[in-house]
Design a protein around this motif. Sequence first.
Motif, mmCIF file in Angstrom:
data_model
loop_
_atom_site.group_PDB
_atom_site.id
_atom_site.type_symbol
_atom_site.label_atom_id
_atom_site.label_comp_id
_atom_site.label_asym_id
_atom_site.label_seq_id
_atom_site.Cartn_x
_atom_site.Cartn_y
_atom_site.Cartn_z
ATOM 1 N N ALA A 184 40.672 43.250 -4.769
ATOM 2 C CA ALA A 184 41.404 42.313 -5.609
ATOM 3 C C ALA A 184 42.695 42.566 -5.924
ATOM 4 O O ALA A 184 43.490 41.672 -6.261
ATOM 5 C CB ALA A 184 40.466 42.671 -7.036
ATOM 6 N N ARG A 185 43.400 43.696 -5.705
ATOM 7 C CA ARG A 185 44.815 44.117 -5.958
ATOM 8 C C ARG A 185 45.686 44.310 -4.905
ATOM 9 O O ARG A 185 46.784 44.317 -5.113
ATOM 10 C CB ARG A 185 44.714 45.205 -6.980
ATOM 11 C CG ARG A 185 43.645 45.015 -8.392
ATOM 12 C CD ARG A 185 44.406 44.032 -9.409
ATOM 13 N NE ARG A 185 45.625 44.652 -9.715
ATOM 14 C CZ ARG A 185 46.456 43.788 -10.619
ATOM 15 N NH1 ARG A 185 46.304 42.415 -10.798
ATOM 16 N NH2 ARG A 185 47.779 44.175 -11.065
ATOM 17 N N LEU A 186 45.132 45.039 -4.089
ATOM 18 C CA LEU A 186 46.167 45.656 -2.713
ATOM 19 C C LEU A 186 45.864 44.769 -1.789
ATOM 20 O O LEU A 186 46.655 45.283 -0.611
ATOM 21 C CB LEU A 186 45.676 47.123 -2.475
ATOM 22 C CG LEU A 186 45.463 47.909 -3.770
ATOM 23 C CD1 LEU A 186 45.358 49.320 -3.603
ATOM 24 C CD2 LEU A 186 46.813 47.740 -4.587
ATOM 25 N N GLY A 187 45.327 43.556 -1.622
ATOM 26 C CA GLY A 187 45.446 42.882 -0.196
ATOM 27 C C GLY A 187 44.647 43.338 0.693
ATOM 28 O O GLY A 187 44.978 43.119 1.936
ATOM 29 N N ALA A 188 43.315 44.145 0.591
ATOM 30 C CA ALA A 188 42.574 44.453 1.642
ATOM 31 C C ALA A 188 42.017 43.725 2.548
ATOM 32 O O ALA A 188 42.112 43.603 3.956
ATOM 33 C CB ALA A 188 41.352 45.481 0.949
ATOM 34 N N VAL A 189 41.699 42.393 2.070
ATOM 35 C CA VAL A 189 41.099 41.383 2.717
ATOM 36 C C VAL A 189 41.824 40.768 3.781
ATOM 37 O O VAL A 189 41.907 40.409 4.859
ATOM 38 C CB VAL A 189 40.200 40.385 2.067
ATOM 39 C CG1 VAL A 189 39.831 39.326 2.742
ATOM 40 C CG2 VAL A 189 39.094 40.850 1.260
ATOM 41 N N ARG A 190 43.315 40.605 3.309
ATOM 42 C CA ARG A 190 44.216 40.132 4.108
ATOM 43 C C ARG A 190 44.461 40.923 5.233
ATOM 44 O O ARG A 190 44.804 40.523 6.277
ATOM 45 C CB ARG A 190 45.627 39.798 3.102
ATOM 46 C CG ARG A 190 46.643 39.015 3.985
ATOM 47 C CD ARG A 190 47.984 38.694 3.037
ATOM 48 N NE ARG A 190 48.214 39.807 2.368
ATOM 49 C CZ ARG A 190 48.363 39.990 1.052
ATOM 50 N NH1 ARG A 190 47.462 39.441 0.162
ATOM 51 N NH2 ARG A 190 48.772 41.290 0.625
ATOM 52 N N GLY A 191 44.625 42.294 4.704
ATOM 53 C CA GLY A 191 44.896 43.413 6.088
ATOM 54 C C GLY A 191 43.941 43.206 7.200
ATOM 55 O O GLY A 191 44.305 43.234 8.316
#
Length: 243
Positions: free
Chosen positions: A130-137
């Motif tokens: 939700a906060r650190l962009g894991a899915v985008r990465g």
Amino acid sequence: MAITKATGPGSAATSASSATTSAGPKTDSPGGEATALAAFAALAAADLYATAKCPRGTARAAKPLLMPALATYARRSARPGRPPAALLAGLACATAGDTALLWDRHHRALLTGMAAFLGTQLSYTAGMTARLGAVRGLRARPKRAVAAFAAWGAVNAVLAPTLERRLRLPVAGYSLALAAMGAAALGVGGKVATGAVSFIASDALIGLQAAGHEFPSQEVLIMAGYLLGQYLITAGWLEREPS
């Protein structure tokens, strides 16, 4: 030396503003986070020394204080009014897990510890997503997620036959959540990813221990990997937490 005395409405307003600012609420001192980090480092050193001498019992009294010290560092380092809730929740669950595993490593303590650390993995995964962009990465580098879950399958295939039957399902479930956290961390990258790998390596050593595979200094390596992992996840998280 000449002293100029300000007069007029403008200067009065400025003086009033200065007085209000100086009398306003104070934030943590600039060295507050350094003090908390130093406390964590001291507790970590004490616990690692105690682990080498006696892995269980009263000698490990510093262990339940480790994650609260790291959480204090996280709160003091975070932007005012924006504490990283998911990170703090994960550290709170880790405190419960550390305490559960303090006295023994029999199946009841192990299951209690796994249940607490399951909360850590779920909190971390949720926060990284939700906060650190894991899915985008991970969308940019999907092979990282594939590697994390492939490693989970391989390790469980090797360890499961050597575990007690009552431990196999809980270990598989917990390690799946651990793999999901690892995948999310790899999507974030940087210190968060390195910390997750260290955390996972520590838990893998616990899995070997539960399966009866032990070697000298194993307990120290477990704790060292765990402490390094938690610190790097925390430090990396604070660096990447959006404003």
